[in-house]
Design an enzyme around this catalytic site. Structure first.
Site, mmCIF file in Angstrom:
data_model
loop_
_atom_site.group_PDB
_atom_site.id
_atom_site.type_symbol
_atom_site.label_atom_id
_atom_site.label_comp_id
_atom_site.label_asym_id
_atom_site.label_seq_id
_atom_site.Cartn_x
_atom_site.Cartn_y
_atom_site.Cartn_z
ATOM 1 N N GLY A 17 0.802 -1.225 0.000
ATOM 2 C CA GLY A 17 0.000 0.000 0.000
ATOM 3 C C GLY A 17 0.828 1.264 0.000
ATOM 4 O O GLY A 17 0.476 2.249 -0.665
ATOM 5 N N ASP A 18 1.937 1.257 0.704
ATOM 6 C CA ASP A 18 2.840 2.411 0.719
ATOM 7 C C ASP A 18 3.330 2.699 -0.697
ATOM 8 O O ASP A 18 3.343 3.846 -1.138
ATOM 9 C CB ASP A 18 4.013 2.125 1.661
ATOM 10 C CG ASP A 18 5.018 3.261 1.702
ATOM 11 O OD1 ASP A 18 4.613 4.414 1.936
ATOM 12 O OD2 ASP A 18 6.219 2.989 1.497
#
Length: 136
Positions: A17-18
């Site tokens: 997700g980062d």
């Protein structure tokens, strides 16, 4: 090969997700006219720091923008046991931001690209319009 996001730990979802969320912010910084590395980095932190992400997820919950599944994924990421420590924030904020990133990881794994773009744009608007601050 399809990966079942439910079988992954929250840290793995946050890791992905980062990487999914940050390109939106980098492009946004360029579009805002920032070109010098120090300015790019400084202004990007208003969107990507643990404090900013914790504030954004709180705002998402207040406005009911997340689906029930996204809320579950957030909690899964937030509650994941991490063996690393937060560098510039407290443990609670770090864990909440991990949950924020896990949502983007889940959306990537489930190929919900339109939803990723929608949430990223929403986050940028919230920060740009001063509804979310990275300083608590």
């Amino acid at each position: 090969m399809t990966v079942d996001y439910q079988q992954l730990n929250g840290i793995a979802l946050a890791y992905l997700g980062d990487a999914v969320y940050e390109p939106f912010i980098r492009q946004h910084m360029i579009e805002l006219g920032y070109t010098k590395p120090t300015k790019l980095h400084h202004h990007a932190t208003h969107y990507v720091s643990a404090k900013a992400q914790a504030a954004l997820i709180a705002r998402m919950q207040d406005t009911d923008i997340l689906t029930p599944t996204e809320v579950d994924v957030f909690k899964h990421g937030r509650n994941a046991k991490s063996h690393t420590s937060a560098k510039h924030t407290d443990v609670v904020t770090y864990r909440i931001s991990t949950g924020f990133e896990a949502v983007f990881g889940y959306l990537q794994l489930t190929k919900q690209t339109a939803r990723i773009a929608e949430l990223a744009k929403w986050c940028m608007t919230e920060v740009d319009e001063g509804r979310v601050s990275s300083v608590k």
